[in-house]
Design a protein around this motif. Sequence first.
Motif, PDB file in Angstrom:
ATOM      1  N   PRO A 147       0.827  -1.226   0.000  1.00  0.00           N
ATOM      2  CA  PRO A 147       0.000   0.000   0.000  1.00  0.00           C
ATOM      3  C   PRO A 147       0.855   1.266   0.000  1.00  0.00           C
ATOM      4  O   PRO A 147       0.440   2.308  -0.509  1.00  0.00           O
ATOM      5  N   GLY A 148       2.067   1.167   0.565  1.00  0.00           N
ATOM      6  CA  GLY A 148       2.939   2.334   0.682  1.00  0.00           C
ATOM      7  C   GLY A 148       3.361   2.924  -0.655  1.00  0.00           C
ATOM      8  O   GLY A 148       3.769   4.079  -0.740  1.00  0.00           O
ATOM      9  N   GLU A 149       3.217   2.166  -1.740  1.00  0.00           N
ATOM     10  CA  GLU A 149       3.615   2.670  -3.062  1.00  0.00           C
ATOM     11  C   GLU A 149       2.689   3.786  -3.538  1.00  0.00           C
ATOM     12  O   GLU A 149       3.067   4.590  -4.387  1.00  0.00           O
ATOM     13  N   ASN A 150       1.455   3.785  -3.047  1.00  0.00           N
ATOM     14  CA  ASN A 150       0.516   4.855  -3.422  1.00  0.00           C
ATOM     15  C   ASN A 150      -0.658   4.838  -2.429  1.00  0.00           C
ATOM     16  O   ASN A 150      -1.715   4.269  -2.694  1.00  0.00           O
ATOM     17  N   LEU A 151      -0.427   5.488  -1.283  1.00  0.00           N
ATOM     18  CA  LEU A 151      -1.426   5.450  -0.202  1.00  0.00           C
ATOM     19  C   LEU A 151      -2.753   6.055  -0.628  1.00  0.00           C
ATOM     20  O   LEU A 151      -3.821   5.572  -0.256  1.00  0.00           O
ATOM     21  N   GLU A 152      -2.655   7.139  -1.407  1.00  0.00           N
ATOM     22  CA  GLU A 152      -3.862   7.838  -1.854  1.00  0.00           C
ATOM     23  C   GLU A 152      -4.765   6.877  -2.648  1.00  0.00           C
ATOM     24  O   GLU A 152      -5.956   6.769  -2.387  1.00  0.00           O
ATOM     25  N   LEU A 153      -4.134   6.177  -3.599  1.00  0.00           N
ATOM     26  CA  LEU A 153      -4.892   5.233  -4.429  1.00  0.00           C
ATOM     27  C   LEU A 153      -5.425   4.079  -3.571  1.00  0.00           C
ATOM     28  O   LEU A 153      -6.583   3.668  -3.715  1.00  0.00           O
ATOM     29  N   TYR A 154      -4.584   3.572  -2.672  1.00  0.00           N
ATOM     30  CA  TYR A 154      -4.999   2.440  -1.839  1.00  0.00           C
ATOM     31  C   TYR A 154      -6.255   2.809  -1.044  1.00  0.00           C
ATOM     32  O   TYR A 154      -7.257   2.092  -1.064  1.00  0.00           O
ATOM     33  N   ASN A 155      -6.200   3.960  -0.381  1.00  0.00           N
ATOM     34  CA  ASN A 155      -7.358   4.365   0.435  1.00  0.00           C
ATOM     35  C   ASN A 155      -8.587   4.613  -0.438  1.00  0.00           C
ATOM     36  O   ASN A 155      -9.711   4.315  -0.032  1.00  0.00           O
ATOM     37  N   THR A 156      -8.367   5.150  -1.645  1.00  0.00           N
ATOM     38  CA  THR A 156      -9.487   5.397  -2.557  1.00  0.00           C
ATOM     39  C   THR A 156     -10.193   4.091  -2.908  1.00  0.00           C
ATOM     40  O   THR A 156     -11.424   4.003  -2.841  1.00  0.00           O
ATOM     41  N   ILE A 157      -9.408   3.055  -3.270  1.00  0.00           N
ATOM     42  CA  ILE A 157     -10.078   1.814  -3.688  1.00  0.00           C
ATOM     43  C   ILE A 157     -10.660   1.053  -2.496  1.00  0.00           C
ATOM     44  O   ILE A 157     -11.675   0.384  -2.618  1.00  0.00           O
ATOM     45  N   VAL A 158     -10.032   1.182  -1.320  1.00  0.00           N
ATOM     46  CA  VAL A 158     -10.600   0.540  -0.123  1.00  0.00           C
ATOM     47  C   VAL A 158     -11.972   1.165   0.181  1.00  0.00           C
ATOM     48  O   VAL A 158     -12.957   0.459   0.426  1.00  0.00           O
ATOM     49  N   SER A 159     -12.053   2.501   0.109  1.00  0.00           N
ATOM     50  CA  SER A 159     -13.344   3.170   0.358  1.00  0.00           C
ATOM     51  C   SER A 159     -14.369   2.729  -0.666  1.00  0.00           C
ATOM     52  O   SER A 159     -15.539   2.496  -0.347  1.00  0.00           O
ATOM     53  N   ARG A 160     -13.935   2.614  -1.918  1.00  0.00           N
ATOM     54  CA  ARG A 160     -14.865   2.226  -2.979  1.00  0.00           C
ATOM     55  C   ARG A 160     -15.405   0.803  -2.749  1.00  0.00           C
ATOM     56  O   ARG A 160     -16.599   0.546  -2.854  1.00  0.00           O
ATOM     57  N   LEU A 161     -14.482  -0.115  -2.414  1.00  0.00           N
ATOM     58  CA  LEU A 161     -14.887  -1.502  -2.174  1.00  0.00           C
ATOM     59  C   LEU A 161     -15.883  -1.559  -1.003  1.00  0.00           C
ATOM     60  O   LEU A 161     -16.905  -2.254  -1.070  1.00  0.00           O
ATOM     61  N   ALA A 162     -15.604  -0.791   0.048  1.00  0.00           N
ATOM     62  CA  ALA A 162     -16.491  -0.766   1.209  1.00  0.00           C
ATOM     63  C   ALA A 162     -17.888  -0.275   0.803  1.00  0.00           C
ATOM     64  O   ALA A 162     -18.910  -0.846   1.222  1.00  0.00           O
ATOM     65  N   GLU A 163     -17.910   0.760  -0.041  1.00  0.00           N
ATOM     66  CA  GLU A 163     -19.178   1.332  -0.501  1.00  0.00           C
ATOM     67  C   GLU A 163     -19.995   0.298  -1.279  1.00  0.00           C
ATOM     68  O   GLU A 163     -21.189   0.114  -1.031  1.00  0.00           O
ATOM     69  N   VAL A 164     -19.321  -0.394  -2.205  1.00  0.00           N
ATOM     70  CA  VAL A 164     -20.027  -1.368  -3.046  1.00  0.00           C
ATOM     71  C   VAL A 164     -20.538  -2.527  -2.190  1.00  0.00           C
ATOM     72  O   VAL A 164     -21.656  -3.012  -2.386  1.00  0.00           O
ATOM     73  N   ILE A 165     -19.743  -2.942  -1.207  1.00  0.00           N
ATOM     74  CA  ILE A 165     -20.191  -4.048  -0.355  1.00  0.00           C
ATOM     75  C   ILE A 165     -21.390  -3.621   0.484  1.00  0.00           C
ATOM     76  O   ILE A 165     -22.352  -4.379   0.644  1.00  0.00           O
ATOM     77  N   ALA A 166     -21.363  -2.404   0.987  1.00  0.00           N
ATOM     78  CA  ALA A 166     -22.518  -1.914   1.756  1.00  0.00           C
ATOM     79  C   ALA A 166     -23.771  -1.920   0.880  1.00  0.00           C
ATOM     80  O   ALA A 166     -24.847  -2.349   1.319  1.00  0.00           O
ATOM     81  N   GLU A 167     -23.618  -1.498  -0.383  1.00  0.00           N
ATOM     82  CA  GLU A 167     -24.769  -1.511  -1.309  1.00  0.00           C
ATOM     83  C   GLU A 167     -25.272  -2.937  -1.526  1.00  0.00           C
ATOM     84  O   GLU A 167     -26.469  -3.188  -1.516  1.00  0.00           O
ATOM     85  N   ARG A 168     -24.308  -3.871  -1.738  1.00  0.00           N
ATOM     86  CA  ARG A 168     -24.726  -5.263  -1.993  1.00  0.00           C
ATOM     87  C   ARG A 168     -25.430  -5.847  -0.773  1.00  0.00           C
ATOM     88  O   ARG A 168     -26.373  -6.625  -0.915  1.00  0.00           O
ATOM     89  N   CYS A 169     -24.949  -5.487   0.418  1.00  0.00           N
ATOM     90  CA  CYS A 169     -25.588  -6.003   1.628  1.00  0.00           C
ATOM     91  C   CYS A 169     -27.010  -5.460   1.764  1.00  0.00           C
ATOM     92  O   CYS A 169     -27.886  -6.158   2.261  1.00  0.00           O
ATOM     93  N   ASP A 170     -27.221  -4.220   1.298  1.00  0.00           N
ATOM     94  CA  ASP A 170     -28.580  -3.658   1.340  1.00  0.00           C
ATOM     95  C   ASP A 170     -29.540  -4.514   0.526  1.00  0.00           C
ATOM     96  O   ASP A 170     -30.731  -4.557   0.788  1.00  0.00           O
ATOM     97  N   ASN A 171     -28.985  -5.162  -0.547  1.00  0.00           N
ATOM     98  CA  ASN A 171     -29.844  -5.940  -1.436  1.00  0.00           C
ATOM     99  C   ASN A 171     -29.783  -7.435  -1.182  1.00  0.00           C
ATOM    100  O   ASN A 171     -30.364  -8.208  -1.925  1.00  0.00           O
ATOM    101  N   ASN A 172     -28.991  -7.871  -0.213  1.00  0.00           N
ATOM    102  CA  ASN A 172     -28.871  -9.306   0.039  1.00  0.00           C
ATOM    103  C   ASN A 172     -28.875  -9.522   1.557  1.00  0.00           C
ATOM    104  O   ASN A 172     -27.856  -9.403   2.216  1.00  0.00           O
ATOM    105  N   LYS A 173     -30.094  -9.828   2.054  1.00  0.00           N
ATOM    106  CA  LYS A 173     -30.279  -9.889   3.496  1.00  0.00           C
ATOM    107  C   LYS A 173     -29.422 -10.992   4.128  1.00  0.00           C
ATOM    108  O   LYS A 173     -28.830 -10.800   5.182  1.00  0.00           O
ATOM    109  N   LYS A 174     -29.327 -12.118   3.420  1.00  0.00           N
ATOM    110  CA  LYS A 174     -28.577 -13.257   3.959  1.00  0.00           C
ATOM    111  C   LYS A 174     -27.094 -12.874   4.143  1.00  0.00           C
ATOM    112  O   LYS A 174     -26.498 -13.130   5.184  1.00  0.00           O
ATOM    113  N   ALA A 175     -26.522 -12.240   3.100  1.00  0.00           N
ATOM    114  CA  ALA A 175     -25.118 -11.818   3.191  1.00  0.00           C
ATOM    115  C   ALA A 175     -24.972 -10.772   4.295  1.00  0.00           C
ATOM    116  O   ALA A 175     -24.021 -10.781   5.072  1.00  0.00           O
TER     117      ALA A 175
END
Length: 420
Positions: free
Chosen positions: A188-216
Amino acid sequence: MTEVQLQEFKLDPDSELRFEVESKNEKVVLEIKSGYAELFGTELVKGKPYEFHTGAKVAVFTWHGCTVELRGRTEVSYVAKETPMVVYLNVHAALEQQRVSAEQECARGPVVMVVGPGDVGKSTLTRILLNYAVRMGRRPIYVDLDVGQGHISVPGTIGALLVERPASIEEGFSQQAPLVYHFGHSSPGENLELYNTIVSRLAEVIAERCDNNKKASTSGVIINTCGWIKGAGYKVLTHAAQAFEVDVILVLDNERLYNELKRDMPKFVKVVYLPKSGGVVERSSTQRAETRDARIREYFYGKRTPYYPHSFDVKFTDLKIYKVGAPSLPDSCMPLGMRAADALTKLVQVWASPALQHRLLAVSFAAAPDDDVLHTNLAGFVCVTAVDPERQTLTILSPQPRPLPSTVLLLSDLQYMDNH
Ligand code: ADP
């Protein structure tokens, strides 16, 4: 030292057989002769042969006692009576309780992050907890933020999977429809800005998927992380904890990290200290690089089930290759309203050059560079196996036959020498 070819071990309840396969091109076959046993949380079938190859470091654990046979040359093989498995099972039981309450209250299940230095068994504990959850009928989400190993897809990426069945003993979790984002470096140290950006994005998409998948959603999420825990590495972890809104952090084998997280996390986050297993094997940087390489080879050629990738030439002018991150300038030299850090997430076009040889290219779902490329997940990877500057062509190794989709390709720092 190399040991004998056929070995039989009688294991008492709550003990494990540990072994390593080191020699080149070596194969060890494991079979349970009687009793019950599991491998990192997946049950082993009695009488079924399982194969392990060079580099494998394995523990066969039994709750009830069993007899195990090993055929082939192991570098090390011994039975250990001291393991942290009861502690790990208790963690699973506590998470399971949270899932039951989540179901009753129509709430979100536990979001757990596993942290600790390198080689303490983070990936192994993640696998055990996911396996135990799915064996209870849950459908947890597995998130891997460890760009150094890239257990989902290849190194240099972060990703997530919905786990619907226990990991296969020989091939790990089924890789159907993973959600993968490009980082392009092994730390991650090679580009912290990018790393944090994609981690936030992944978290966002997972939160959306969980909204639509009660079991998950009620099953929760288990997140594996990098072993970089000091300085900027610590900030990366706390950023991920915030982005995923974790409610449990399992700290393996590092009291300082445990105390720092206890101090800095909001009160509702449970920070739990766990011992590491005495069986976890430390790897040298060469071994890590070999594991990375093996992971990429598996991506193209398969592990137990062989894949047959395609190789073909493409005209350079037919490709849109970009790398993420322009050279950064001091803030004072940036155009008005831009921060120097913004340059780190800019797309820069890459021209044909022999330097592309052996590099991985991420195939984005984004069609054009001005689509939101960093926030778009990946279709997969290809590897540049040769560059012909005269004909201006690249030879590509690809899981899919030609043509390459006419989408954005993102250049990774990671290399793979295809001598299959
Ligand atoms: P980390 O994710 O913290 O870097 P891993 O979970 O990848 O650590 O473990 C490092 C290595 O140790 C892996 O090859 C894993 O298979 C092996 N390992 C983990 N637990 C055991 C154990 N109990 N006995 C033998 N080997 C183990």
